[in-house]
Scaffold this motif. Structure first.
Motif, PDB file in Angstrom:
ATOM      1  N   ALA A 271      70.847 -20.858 -72.213  1.00 30.59           N
ATOM      2  CA  ALA A 271      69.821 -20.648 -73.242  1.00 30.59           C
ATOM      3  C   ALA A 271      68.558 -20.059 -72.633  1.00 30.59           C
ATOM      4  CB  ALA A 271      69.515 -21.964 -73.955  1.00 30.59           C
ATOM      5  N   ASP A 272      68.172 -20.547 -71.447  1.00 34.57           N
ATOM      6  CA  ASP A 272      66.997 -19.996 -70.765  1.00 34.57           C
ATOM      7  C   ASP A 272      67.235 -18.546 -70.359  1.00 34.57           C
ATOM      8  OD1 ASP A 272      65.629 -22.377 -71.013  1.00 34.57           O
ATOM      9  OD2 ASP A 272      66.178 -23.101 -69.013  1.00 34.57           O
ATOM     10  N   MET A 273      68.449 -18.257 -69.876  1.00 35.96           N
ATOM     11  CA  MET A 273      68.797 -16.886 -69.505  1.00 35.96           C
ATOM     12  C   MET A 273      68.653 -15.957 -70.696  1.00 35.96           C
ATOM     13  SD  MET A 273      72.528 -15.280 -68.564  1.00 35.96           S
ATOM     14  CE  MET A 273      72.822 -16.242 -67.097  1.00 35.96           C
ATOM     15  N   TYR A 274      69.176 -16.391 -71.845  1.00 30.17           N
ATOM     16  CA  TYR A 274      69.074 -15.560 -73.041  1.00 30.17           C
ATOM     17  C   TYR A 274      67.626 -15.409 -73.476  1.00 30.17           C
ATOM     18  CZ  TYR A 274      69.927 -13.517 -77.560  1.00 30.17           C
ATOM     19  OH  TYR A 274      69.917 -12.647 -78.624  1.00 30.17           O
ATOM     20  N   ASP A 275      66.859 -16.492 -73.386  1.00 28.64           N
ATOM     21  CA  ASP A 275      65.469 -16.460 -73.824  1.00 28.64           C
ATOM     22  C   ASP A 275      64.639 -15.503 -72.968  1.00 28.64           C
ATOM     23  OD1 ASP A 275      63.477 -17.473 -75.635  1.00 28.64           O
ATOM     24  OD2 ASP A 275      62.634 -18.599 -73.966  1.00 28.64           O
ATOM     25  N   ARG A 276      64.914 -15.477 -71.662  1.00 29.25           N
ATOM     26  CA  ARG A 276      64.166 -14.593 -70.761  1.00 29.25           C
ATOM     27  C   ARG A 276      64.548 -13.132 -70.967  1.00 29.25           C
ATOM     28  NH1 ARG A 276      65.162 -18.792 -66.997  1.00 29.25           N
ATOM     29  NH2 ARG A 276      66.960 -17.646 -66.217  1.00 29.25           N
ATOM     30  N   ASN A 277      65.847 -12.879 -71.036  1.00 34.06           N
ATOM     31  CA  ASN A 277      66.331 -11.505 -71.206  1.00 34.06           C
ATOM     32  C   ASN A 277      67.734 -11.527 -71.783  1.00 34.06           C
ATOM     33  OD1 ASN A 277      67.199  -8.830 -70.988  1.00 34.06           O
ATOM     34  ND2 ASN A 277      66.062  -8.476 -69.106  1.00 34.06           N
ATOM     35  N   PRO A 278      67.887 -11.250 -73.083  1.00 36.42           N
ATOM     36  CA  PRO A 278      69.214 -11.276 -73.706  1.00 36.42           C
ATOM     37  C   PRO A 278      70.229 -10.376 -73.009  1.00 36.42           C
ATOM     38  CG  PRO A 278      67.505 -11.121 -75.377  1.00 36.42           C
ATOM     39  CD  PRO A 278      66.828 -10.943 -74.061  1.00 36.42           C
ATOM     40  N   ASN A 279      69.753  -9.308 -72.391  1.00 33.30           N
ATOM     41  CA  ASN A 279      70.683  -8.387 -71.733  1.00 33.30           C
ATOM     42  C   ASN A 279      71.417  -9.051 -70.575  1.00 33.30           C
ATOM     43  OD1 ASN A 279      70.150  -6.165 -73.402  1.00 33.30           O
ATOM     44  ND2 ASN A 279      68.351  -5.603 -72.208  1.00 33.30           N
ATOM     45  N   HIS A 280      70.781 -10.027 -69.922  1.00 33.34           N
ATOM     46  CA  HIS A 280      71.441 -10.743 -68.842  1.00 33.34           C
ATOM     47  C   HIS A 280      72.608 -11.573 -69.385  1.00 33.34           C
ATOM     48  CE1 HIS A 280      67.513 -10.573 -66.274  1.00 33.34           C
ATOM     49  NE2 HIS A 280      68.137  -9.411 -66.372  1.00 33.34           N
ATOM     50  N   HIS A 352      68.589 -20.430 -81.663  1.00 32.50           N
ATOM     51  CA  HIS A 352      68.203 -21.615 -82.432  1.00 32.50           C
ATOM     52  C   HIS A 352      67.742 -22.737 -81.512  1.00 32.50           C
ATOM     53  CE1 HIS A 352      70.674 -20.541 -86.303  1.00 32.50           C
ATOM     54  NE2 HIS A 352      69.733 -19.676 -86.005  1.00 32.50           N
ATOM     55  N   SER A 353      68.420 -22.879 -80.371  1.00 33.73           N
ATOM     56  CA  SER A 353      68.067 -23.944 -79.440  1.00 33.73           C
ATOM     57  C   SER A 353      66.657 -23.762 -78.890  1.00 33.73           C
ATOM     58  CB  SER A 353      69.072 -23.976 -78.281  1.00 33.73           C
ATOM     59  OG  SER A 353      68.660 -24.868 -77.268  1.00 33.73           O
ATOM     60  N   ARG A 354      66.281 -22.534 -78.624  1.00 35.34           N
ATOM     61  CA  ARG A 354      64.966 -22.301 -78.027  1.00 35.34           C
ATOM     62  C   ARG A 354      63.852 -22.169 -79.069  1.00 35.34           C
ATOM     63  NH1 ARG A 354      66.674 -24.680 -74.816  1.00 35.34           N
ATOM     64  NH2 ARG A 354      67.184 -24.203 -72.659  1.00 35.34           N
ATOM     65  N   SER A 355      64.169 -21.652 -80.243  1.00 36.57           N
ATOM     66  CA  SER A 355      63.129 -21.463 -81.266  1.00 36.57           C
ATOM     67  C   SER A 355      62.898 -22.712 -82.102  1.00 36.57           C
ATOM     68  CB  SER A 355      63.515 -20.313 -82.197  1.00 36.57           C
ATOM     69  OG  SER A 355      64.628 -20.667 -83.013  1.00 36.57           O
ATOM     70  N   ARG A 356      63.901 -23.626 -82.100  1.00 37.64           N
ATOM     71  CA  ARG A 356      63.877 -24.822 -82.961  1.00 37.64           C
ATOM     72  C   ARG A 356      63.799 -24.449 -84.441  1.00 37.64           C
ATOM     73  NH1 ARG A 356      64.793 -26.411 -78.503  1.00 37.64           N
ATOM     74  NH2 ARG A 356      64.080 -28.344 -77.532  1.00 37.64           N
ATOM     75  N   ARG A 357      64.332 -23.286 -84.778  1.00 36.78           N
ATOM     76  CA  ARG A 357      64.327 -22.830 -86.172  1.00 36.78           C
ATOM     77  C   ARG A 357      65.760 -22.617 -86.637  1.00 36.78           C
ATOM     78  NH1 ARG A 357      61.856 -17.401 -85.858  1.00 36.78           N
ATOM     79  NH2 ARG A 357      61.963 -17.441 -88.138  1.00 36.78           N
ATOM     80  N   PHE A 358      65.939 -22.639 -87.959  1.00 38.11           N
ATOM     81  CA  PHE A 358      67.227 -22.291 -88.565  1.00 38.11           C
ATOM     82  C   PHE A 358      67.018 -20.944 -89.229  1.00 38.11           C
ATOM     83  CE2 PHE A 358      70.549 -22.904 -91.984  1.00 38.11           C
ATOM     84  CZ  PHE A 358      71.619 -22.801 -91.123  1.00 38.11           C
ATOM     85  N   ALA A 359      67.222 -19.895 -88.447  1.00 38.10           N
ATOM     86  CA  ALA A 359      66.818 -18.557 -88.866  1.00 38.10           C
ATOM     87  C   ALA A 359      67.964 -17.564 -88.710  1.00 38.10           C
ATOM     88  CB  ALA A 359      65.623 -18.091 -88.031  1.00 38.10           C
ATOM     89  N   ARG A 360      67.755 -16.394 -89.275  1.00 37.12           N
ATOM     90  CA  ARG A 360      68.705 -15.306 -89.101  1.00 37.12           C
ATOM     91  C   ARG A 360      68.665 -14.805 -87.657  1.00 37.12           C
ATOM     92  NH1 ARG A 360      70.814 -13.138 -93.792  1.00 37.12           N
ATOM     93  NH2 ARG A 360      69.873 -13.863 -95.744  1.00 37.12           N
ATOM     94  N   TYR A 361      69.634 -13.979 -87.306  1.00 38.25           N
ATOM     95  CA  TYR A 361      69.743 -13.460 -85.950  1.00 38.25           C
ATOM     96  C   TYR A 361      68.501 -12.649 -85.590  1.00 38.25           C
ATOM     97  CZ  TYR A 361      71.974 -11.439 -81.817  1.00 38.25           C
ATOM     98  OH  TYR A 361      72.289 -11.067 -80.536  1.00 38.25           O
ATOM     99  N   ASP A 362      67.946 -12.929 -84.420  1.00 38.67           N
ATOM    100  CA  ASP A 362      66.754 -12.237 -83.946  1.00 38.67           C
ATOM    101  C   ASP A 362      67.176 -11.017 -83.132  1.00 38.67           C
ATOM    102  OD1 ASP A 362      64.377 -11.379 -82.921  1.00 38.67           O
ATOM    103  OD2 ASP A 362      63.706 -13.354 -82.217  1.00 38.67           O
ATOM    104  N   HIS A 363      66.963  -9.827 -83.694  1.00 46.07           N
ATOM    105  CA  HIS A 363      67.356  -8.579 -83.037  1.00 46.07           C
ATOM    106  C   HIS A 363      66.252  -8.024 -82.137  1.00 46.07           C
ATOM    107  CE1 HIS A 363      70.934  -7.967 -85.658  1.00 46.07           C
ATOM    108  NE2 HIS A 363      70.193  -8.577 -86.569  1.00 46.07           N
ATOM    109  N   GLY A 364      65.088  -8.663 -82.112  1.00 46.87           N
ATOM    110  CA  GLY A 364      63.915  -8.093 -81.466  1.00 46.87           C
ATOM    111  C   GLY A 364      62.986  -7.528 -82.518  1.00 46.87           C
ATOM    112  N   SER A 365      61.714  -7.460 -82.237  1.00 49.13           N
ATOM    113  CA  SER A 365      60.702  -7.146 -83.262  1.00 49.13           C
ATOM    114  C   SER A 365      60.943  -5.811 -83.961  1.00 49.13           C
ATOM    115  CB  SER A 365      59.301  -7.172 -82.642  1.00 49.13           C
ATOM    116  OG  SER A 365      59.210  -6.254 -81.562  1.00 49.13           O
ATOM    117  N   ASP A 366      61.320  -4.778 -83.215  1.00 51.03           N
ATOM    118  CA  ASP A 366      61.502  -3.466 -83.835  1.00 51.03           C
ATOM    119  C   ASP A 366      62.678  -3.457 -84.813  1.00 51.03           C
ATOM    120  OD1 ASP A 366      59.358  -2.510 -82.424  1.00 51.03           O
ATOM    121  OD2 ASP A 366      60.562  -1.595 -80.836  1.00 51.03           O
TER     122      ASP A 366
END
Length: 449
Positions: A271-280, A352-366
């Motif tokens: 989860a930390d790896m994804y939070d820092r850089n999803p590409n990793h 979801h684990s890092r944001s503590r939200r029940f949200a749609r998929y986060d694609h990045g701001s753009d």
């Protein structure tokens, strides 16, 4: 004329060289892509082997602390691997328990073909008049198939208890699992086939609900979802008011909405790896099927050994105990686990684990701005769920924040909340006590709607 001819010959030669260069470039690109896939495969496979070995060691030490000798454990594992009946498929389990089964195929709006298993009550099979109390869809959780709804057998498994009580039982299978790995135009070997996340599984809910209603001619049906299956219901019924209007009662059992810390060092690191850089994260696991290496391992070591390994690994990752389970069937609970899912599905749960939200998929701001018309991925409007809703959860379930879920759903439509203090995340399906302390009350609630 010779000059014209020479020019033509030169052009033809240049064209041949250009085509050869293009072909060579495509060949090199293909080789590079293949090499990258092998690197991903080996890296993920090494990660899997390390976790599995650690999980097996932890499981053995846990049993050792309970007073078992190494000889007792070795003989116990061998006896279970020898005696446990490793059934081939969900339809075979249903037939072996004395029920008839229908196998249906449902097409989603985006072209996936889902396997839907219908359990025929024994009263119908025996030629007696059916006691129809309505149709109910049972939806499984992450990494699973519909197998957990039937594994505990007659008189204990929820699917069979509901069928015996006169309900028309339909077992759903999400896209990508062992029973739903087909598409109208894509092959499951391509990454494009697996380009979906949890949000898209709401389309599976919609397809199954509409199919069952059309097939049975019922206006409204029941929907019961466990873990991710409950999350799919929350997503589908909050975002689609018309679909919610087709549901008599939605029962969310240990629903995966607000995720806490995983509590396992490897899951938290991912989860930390994804939070820092999803590409990793995607560099390690790819963008197709999540860890297809597991299916290779299943083929190599065989179903019996793999089932025990899967039990040990998931028990280690999620801190489940088996206090409420039938220990003679312990490895069998994980026979179809993992059943197949996408890397993006895991990525969304990491979000979801890092944001503590029940949200749609986060694609990045753009991309979020283009897709959602806002920079942040929007939360699901749980307060908009208009179908009657029930929530069942275990007091020892450490994965999810159920109080937060209960405080966010539509209070006017929340008709039943059931906490079972001694239950963990999987116990509402695997627990042998459920036929006495949960399912009778569940059937009573269903009957009132």
């Amino acid at each position: 004329q010779r000059r014209v001819h020479g020019g033509t010959q030169k052009s033809a030669s240049f064209g041949c060289v250009k085509r050869a260069s293009t072909k060579m470039g495509m060949g090199v690109a293909k080789m590079v892509a293949t090499a990258i896939r092998w690197v991903q495969f080996l890296a993920a496979f090494s990660f899997l082997v390390f976790i599995t070995l650690e999980a097996l060691c932890v499981d053995l030490m846990h049993r050792r602390r309970k007073g078992l000798t190494w000889g007792d454990m070795f003989r116990g594992v061998l006896s279970r691997l020898k005696e446990t009946d490793y059934l081939v498929s969900v339809p075979q389990v249903i037939r072996d328990e004395g029920y008839d089964v229908e196998i249906h195929e449902v097409e989603t709006k985006d072209g996936f073909l889902l396997g839907l298993h219908r359990v025929m009550a024994r009263t119908v099979k025996d030629g007696l008049a059916p006691r129809s109390r309505g149709s109910v869809i049972l939806q499984h959780g992450l990494f699973q198939t519909s197998m957990p709804y039937v594994l505990n057998g007659r008189n204990r498994a929820l699917a069979f208890i509901l069928a015996d009580e006169g309900f028309d039982v339909w077992l759903g299978n999400n896209r990508g699992n062992l029973y739903s790995r087909k598409h109208v135009s894509m092959d499951s070997s391509s990454d494009k086939f697996w380009d979906w996340c949890v949000d898209d599984l709401a389309l599976d809910v919609e397809a199954n609900v509409d199919y069952v209603r059309s097939y049975t001619k019922e206006q409204k049906i029941y929907f019961i979802g466990h873990s991710q299956g409950g999350a799919q219901g929350l997503m589908a019924f909050s975002a689609n008011v018309e679909l919610a209007g087709k549901i008599r009662l939605f029962v969310a059992m240990a629903p995966g909405a607000f995720v806490k810390e995983f509590g396992n060092k490897w899951l938290d690191r991912l989860a930390d790896m994804y939070d820092r850089n999803p590409n990793h994260f995607f560099a390690l696991f790819g963008r197709g099927c999540f860890m297809p290496q597991l299916e290779l391992v299943r083929e190599i070591v065989g179903m019996k050994i793999f089932s025990y390994m899967a039990y040990a690994m998931f028990n280690y990752l999620f801190h489940w105990s088996h206090e409420q389970w039938d220990l003679s069937r312990e490895p069998l609970y994980f026979k179809d686990t993992p059943g197949g899912t996408s890397a993006r599905t895991l990525a969304q749960w990491m979000q979801h684990s890092r944001s503590r939200r029940f949200a749609r998929y986060d694609h990045g701001s753009d991309l979020n701005q283009a897709k959602y018309m806002q920079q942040d991925a929007p939360d699901y409007p749980l307060h908009q769920i208009e179908c009657p809703t029930a929530v069942v959860y275990g007091g020892k379930d450490r994965l999810l924040d159920f109080q937060r879920l209960i405080s966010n759903v539509n209070k006017d439509r929340l008709v039943w909340v059931k906490e079972i203090p001694q239950h963990e995340h999987m116990d509402s399906l695997n627990g042998v006590c459920c036929s006495k302390i949960l399912y009778p009350e569940l059937i009573n609630v269903l009957s009132k709607h």
